[in-house]
Every structure is written in structure tokens, then in C-alpha cells.
Enzyme design. Structure first.
Site, short mmCIF file in Angstrom:
data_model
loop_
_atom_site.label_atom_id
_atom_site.label_comp_id
_atom_site.label_asym_id
_atom_site.label_seq_id
_atom_site.Cartn_x
_atom_site.Cartn_y
_atom_site.Cartn_z
N THR A 19 -84.50 20.49 62.93
CA THR A 19 -85.71 20.99 62.63
C THR A 19 -85.60 22.81 63.48
O THR A 19 -85.57 23.00 62.86
CB THR A 19 -86.80 20.31 63.75
OG1 THR A 19 -86.43 18.96 62.69
CG2 THR A 19 -88.06 21.24 63.28
N ASP A 84 -79.55 17.75 57.62
CA ASP A 84 -80.84 17.48 58.75
C ASP A 84 -80.65 15.87 59.57
O ASP A 84 -79.60 15.13 58.59
CB ASP A 84 -82.09 16.57 57.58
CG ASP A 84 -83.30 15.94 57.66
OD1 ASP A 84 -82.57 15.10 58.47
OD2 ASP A 84 -84.31 15.91 57.84
N SER A 85 -80.31 15.78 60.12
CA SER A 85 -79.94 14.07 61.13
C SER A 85 -79.82 13.32 60.30
O SER A 85 -79.04 11.88 61.09
CB SER A 85 -80.62 14.62 62.27
OG SER A 85 -81.43 13.83 62.57
N SER A 86 -81.37 12.80 59.13
CA SER A 86 -81.12 11.52 58.52
C SER A 86 -79.85 11.32 57.89
O SER A 86 -79.57 10.15 57.47
CB SER A 86 -82.37 11.55 57.63
OG SER A 86 -83.23 11.91 59.02
N THR A 116 -83.46 15.79 65.31
CA THR A 116 -83.97 14.69 66.75
C THR A 116 -83.71 13.43 66.07
O THR A 116 -84.11 12.06 66.75
CB THR A 116 -85.45 15.06 66.77
OG1 THR A 116 -86.09 14.85 65.88
CG2 THR A 116 -85.02 16.57 67.73
N1 ASP Z 1 -85.54 14.95 60.30
C1 ASP Z 1 -85.33 16.02 61.42
C2 ASP Z 1 -83.66 15.90 61.39
O1 ASP Z 1 -84.52 15.38 62.24
C3 ASP Z 1 -85.99 15.81 62.84
C4 ASP Z 1 -85.71 17.17 63.45
O2 ASP Z 1 -85.03 17.76 63.88
O3 ASP Z 1 -87.05 17.00 64.67
O4 ASP Z 1 -83.25 16.49 61.00
#
Ligand code: ASP
Length: 628
Positions: A19, A84-86, A116
């Protein structure tokens, strides 16, 4: 753990996505390129004059000076593709570890900018993959993109850069919302609030507020100066199974099938599971054919124990206790342990049950060792007093200062006396540069302080961070300790006195009479001006803190300090003060960087006052101060 020294500290910032750098596309957030260019436009992240003078390359940025003699220079390496870290997996984290390995010698530390959502998994994996780490690796990110008006990305990234640039913390950590957490102890607990992470079973390694408080006792020590080893071969066939009441044995059986090689079983309470025989049979059968199963609790806090029959049955079925590990850490540890070549099943189980990177509190170390009454203390004591040979003398010399500090921390006068009898002079600094007097003054043990003073220890010794016992007592507001130290001739160091003005103003703005009194008792001049040229009295007056105004007048009357000029003739805030305002075009027009001496402040705001007396958020001012 010591403060980093040297005029330039070079960091590699590996930007993987998340993000923090995202942009909106058709109403949804997607990873955004060009983070270095965004940072270049923000004065809090880049000092263009310095960069030009040093002819730094385009991808290399330099922070404004956080201390007069040190610069943090960082190069942003943008990951391809940004994610995106997912979408991150163990494979990407192993690649990040290899990138760190390739650049290990070039940089003093590393910041990994990451989404995150899976940051706790990433930090846990990196902690195991990177063995013998002697430099900081700090992960950070944000809940709101850095280019949004109100965001957490700037503070988090700046904090991570400063922590990695200024402190030798040889661990994989996670920096978020003013806290530095051990990476493999962290877990994401909130999807909206800026305080997104917590470390349920270990206090933060550091907390950033007006002061940066480093929890030195917790920071991993560099034990052996051995080269970094990167274990990039990690097992990917690992998984997490969360038990729920009534879970069918057939479902558990289906989950535990090959190719799965390791499982984190999330159980109830202190590691309990249903005792129905079919379920236990499945678990026993899986463990019997070599599947590694780690028992971790659903609960955020606490540990797996053998208190209940329903938990003991799992150990009996061949599960390994994960104690107080997070599931993220347990999964990463499984991947690491299974990836190590040439180990037997028992070797792997043994590794899983051991604390490898500070990821868990194994039962033997759950209680803080105390010299008094503990078997460890007795054995160490015996060992030390029996020692004769040269080698044992050397061991004793190395151990005594740390033991004395531990005794001072516990306020244990008997242990301190025992150490004197063993030959300790109680004045020697431990490996961190702190003497028992520093420790006792910080914790506020007046008894230990007076005993140490009676023994004639150096009352004005500086610890590894250059702090005196008196300053530590002032910070803790330990009035009786301050009194004892002053009576023994303690005084604040010239640097501490120089910094006092800004600190006094901050206390005055917060109506912290107790804090002001502690400084006064320590001999600080209450008329000293803060960095914006105002006195504590002026700050208290303009904040309407009348009790503090009265207190300051009384104390200053008693101390005989010189009064500053009247408030009206004394420009406050940025007007006429040595504050460097840097207006930033575009996004940055809402942003001003302040640099003054050894302190600097970040303000995100529309207009108005910058400094320690910033008003509440309702006035659109919000400041954080850092001391270097
Ligand atoms: N979906 C985002 C990620 O993990 C969430 C974030 O970075 O806060 O890449």
C-alpha cells in the site's frame, strides 16, 4: 547493541510493493512504481543540496541530518514486478534474502518496504533464512499510500530508515507506528488503524517518542563474528490448519496428506485440542510417517503448555510444542528447518523446539534469571568463586559486569554484595557500556544506588549512548535517586544540558510538572530556551498550562535562573528562530521539514506552529520529535 558510528551510513531500501506506494486504478489500489521519485520530492526524505554536492546517483537519496556528524544515505531498489503482499510467497522472500546477501558488504543496513498483509510472514521467514546477521534488516510499509494527504507511510519509512541507519540492531525487525518489533514476534492485528501490528509475547525492541528508547536487554547480541549465511533453500510444502470445535477427523486427514511436509496446528487456549480418538489417531499417524506438526495456540497471547490432558495428548501424538511462537513464525521456522539438508527427523524436531532467532520463549528461559535464589544464580556464583585458572578468571571478568547490572536491575543488594566478595568493583561497564549505577538509576532502585555510591563508583560515567546515570534517573522521574546522585556530585553532561531546553519546553507544553521538577532537581536551567527560541515558561503560558506556569515561577525563583524576556517580545515558532522551513511543491506543500541541531521534527500540517508545543490534531498540527 551500540549506536552506529561513522559520518555516512549507507542503506539499501528494497521496495517490493504494498500500500505504501500504491495508486488507485479504476477504484482499487494497485502497486505503484517510482517510489524513489516520490521520496526525492519530500524534504524529510531527501536533502537535494547534499546529494548534489556529493554527486549521488539518481536512485540514491540522503536524509536531512539527524545528528550533526552523521548522514543516512539510501538507495532504493525497486522490485520487479511490484506486488501486493498477498501475492508474496516464500520464494519471493528467499529472493529478498539473496538480494541482501549480494549487497551485504556494501551497506550498513537494509530496509524492506513491503505490503502489510503478509509482512509478519516475510519478517519471520527472513529471520530464519538470514543466519549470523550482523546488520539491521527492517521491514516497513503503510496502511495508507505515502502520497495521500494523511498517511502513515512517511512516518513508518522514515522511522525504519533512521533505526537502520543509526543503530546496530543485528536482527530482522518490523517498524510500524513508532515501534520496532522483532520480526518473528510480530503479527498484523488491524486492517485499518495505523497501529497495525503487535508483538504479543515480546515487548518492542525500541519505542520512538520524544526519545528513542531501545530495549537493549531484548536486542539480539552478535555472538560470533561469523559470515552471513543465507539459507535460501526453504521448504514450500508447509501449511497452517486452524482447529475449530467439532472439526471432523476426515477433514484433518485430507489436509495432512503428502506433499505436505510440515504443519502448524492452531489449537485452543494453552495448546489444547478435542480428545476424540479419531482425531488423535489422524495426528499420530501423520506424525508417525514423518510429517512435522507444530502446536501453536489460537490465542494472541500466552503459550502452549502441558497443563491439560487435552494438550498433553497432542504431545503424546508426536506434535512439537511451539510455545509462544506466532503462527507466522512457526510456519517460517518449519519451512527453514525442513529446507536444511541432511537432517534426521529428530534433528528437525529438536531445532523446532529450540529458540533459534529469538522467535520463542522456551520454558527454561521464561522467567528472568535472578541471582537471588535461582539455581542459575547459585551455580554461576559457585563457579565464579571457585575459579582459579587464568581461563576461568577471564570468564569471570567477562561475566561479573553483566551480573552486577542484572543484580542492580533487580535491586538485589545481597547479590551485589556477593559479587563484591567475588572481586567485582561494581563500577565496570558491561558489554553495552552501562554500569550497575546506570541500571539502578534507570529503574529507580534507591537502595542499590546508595550502595553503589557508598562503594565509590564513578557517578558521572557515560553509558554506550553517552548518557549519565543522572539523566536516566531524570527520565524515569525517580526523585529519591536524583537526590542521592546529586548529593554524590552527579551533574548532567554538557550535551545533556544543551539538549535540556527543548525537552523542558516539551514537558511544559504537556503540563508535565513532575518531569520539570525532575530536571530542576538535576540542576537544569529552567530558563533555557527550546530549539524554537522560547523558554519553558513561555511555552506553558501559550499552552494555557497555568499550574505549570506557577510551578516554573516557583522553581526558577528558588533556583535563581535568569528569566527570559516577556512573551510578547519573544518570537515563538518559526518566526525569527533558527528553524529551516522547506516548502515542498505538490503533495509536499502540506509538509514541512524542520532541522535544528541534534533534533529534528516532522510536521504534517496546513499552517501554523511547528515545534514541541504543537497543538492537538484539531488544529491540524501533528508533530513527532526525535532525539538523535
Ligand atoms: N494489500 C496490501 C499489501 O499487503 C496491504 C498493505 O500494504 O497495507 O500489499
Amino acid at each position: 547493541m551500540a549506536r552506529a558510528t561513522g559520518p555516512e551510513r549507507r542503506l539499501l531500501a528494497i521496495y517490493t510493493g504494498g500500500t505504501i506506494g500504491m495508486r488507485s486504478e479504476r477504484g482499487v489500489l494497485v502497486p505503484g512504481q517510482g517510489l524513489a521519485a516520490v521520496l526525492r520530492r519530500l524534504p524529510m526524505f531527501h536533502d537535494e543540496d547534499y546529494a548534489c554536492a556529493c554527486q549521488l546517483p539518481k536512485d540514491t537519496l540522503v536524509l536531512p541530518p539527524a545528528s550533526p556528524d552523521q548522514r543516512v544515505i539510501y538507495t532504493v531498489l525497486e522490485w520487479q514486478p511490484l506486488l501486493d503482499s498477498s501475492d508474496m510467497t516464500i520464494a519471493e522472500w528467499a529472493q529478498i534474502a539473496q538480494t541482501i546477501e549480494r549487497h551485504y558488504e556494501q551497506y550498513h543496513g537494509f530496509v524492506v518496504i513491503h505490503g502489510t498483509d503478509t509482512m509478519a510472514f516475510a519478517a519471520s521467514t527472513l529471520s530464519f533464512v538470514l543466519e549470523n546477521l550482523q546488520k539491521p534488516v527492517i521491514l516497513t510499509g503503510a496502511q495508507v499510500p505515502i502520497h495521500a494527504l494523511w498517511n502513515d507511510g512517511r512516518e513508518n519509512l522514515l522511522g525504519a530508515l533512521l533505526m537502520a541507519g543509526q543503530y546496530l540492531i543485528p536482527e530482522v525487525c518490523l517498524f510500524f507506528q513508532n515501534q520496532l518489533l522483532r520480526g518473528n514476534r510480530a503479527t498484523k492485528v488491524d486492517s485499518r488503524r495505523f497501529a497495525a501490528f503487535c508483538s504479543p509475547n515480546l515487548p518492542p525492541l525500541a519505542t520512538v517518542g520524544t526519545d528513542i528508547i531501545i530495549n537493549r536487554e531484548l536486542v539480539q547480541k552478535i555472538r560470533r563474528k561469523e559470515p552471513l549465511v543465507v539459507h535460501s533453500h526453504v521448504e514450500r510444502d508447509v501449511g497452517v490448519l486452524r482447529l475449530y470445535p467439532g472439526i471432523p477427523a476426515s477433514l484433518v486427514r485430507a489436509f495432512l496428506q503428502p506433499p505436505l511436509k510440515g504443519v502448524v496446528l492452531e489449537t485452543f487456549g494453552s495448546g489444547n485440542a478435542p480428545t476424540k480418538p479419531e482425531l488423535l489417531l489422524e495426528l499420530r499417524a501423520a506424525a508417525g510417517r514423518g510429517l512435522l506438526i507444530v502446536n501453536c495456540t489460537h490465542c494472541l497471547q500466552g503459550a502452549v503448555t502441558s497443563d491439560y490432558a487435552s494438550g498433553a495428548a497432542l504431545a503424546d501424538a508426536g506434535l512439537v510444542s511451539g510455545f509462544d511462537m506466532t503462527s507466522e513464525a512457526a510456519l517460517a521456522k518449519l519451512a527453514y528447518v525442513l529446507g536444511r539438508p541432511g537432517l534426521s527427523l529428530d534433528d528437525r524436531k529438536q531445532l523446532l523446539a529450540q529458540d533459534l532467532r529469538g522467535e520463542m520463549t522456551a520454558p527454561a528461559t521464561e522467567r528472568r534469571p535472578s541471582l537471588q535464589g535461582s539455581p542459575l544464580g547459585r551455580r554461576v556464583t559457585q563457579f565464579l568463586s571457585l575459579s582459579n585458572s587464568q581461563e576461568l578468571d577471564a570468564v569471570r571478568d567477562a561475566l561479573l559486569p553483566s551480573l552486577a547490572c542484572a543484580a542492580a536491575h533487580a535491586g538485589d543488594l545481597e547479590a551485589l554484595q556477593a559479587l563484591v566478595e567475588m572481586g567485582s568493583d561494581l563500577g565496570t561497564a558491561d558489554f553495552n557500556g552501562q554500569t550497575p549505577l546506570h541500571v539502578a538509576a534507570r529503574v529507580g532502585h534507591a537502595g542499590a544506588v546508595s550502595m553503589l555510591l557508598r562503594r565509590g563508583v564513578h557517578v558521572n560515567a557515560c553509558d554506550g549512548d553517552g548518557l549519565s546515570p543522572l539523566l536516566l534517573a531524570v527520565r524515569g522521574r525517580h526523585q529519591s535517586v536524583i537526590g542521592l546522585l546529586r548529593a554524590a556530585g552527579a551533574c548532567l553532561s554538557p550535551q545533556e544540558l544543551e539538549d535540556a531546553g527543548t525537552e523542558l519546553c516539551r514537558l511544559a507544553s504537556r503540563a508535565d510538572g513532575e518531569g520539570l521538577q525532575a530536571w530542576w532537581q538535576a540542576g537544569a536551567d529552567l530558563g533555557q530556551l527550546g530549539y524554537d527560541g522560547r523558554s519553558p515558561l513561555q511555552v506553558a503560558e501559550s499552552a494555557g498550562n497555568l499550574e505549570v506556569v506557577t510551578l516554573l515561577q516557583q522553581l526558577r525563583g528558588r533556583a535563581g535562573a535568569t528569566a527570559p524576556g516577556p512573551v510578547s517580545s519573544h518570537p515563538g515558532g518559526a518566526g525569527g528562530t533558527p528553524v529551516v522551513d522547506a516548502q515542498v511543491p505538490g503533495v509536499g506543500s502540506m509538509f514541512q521539514g524542520l532541522v535544528w541541531g541534534r533534533r529534528w521534527a516532522i510536521c504534517s500540517q496546513g499552517t501554523g506552529l511547528q515545534g514541541p508545543s504543537c497543538g492537538p490534531l484539531g488544529q491540524r498540527t501533528h508533530c513527532r520529535e526525535w532525539s538523535s
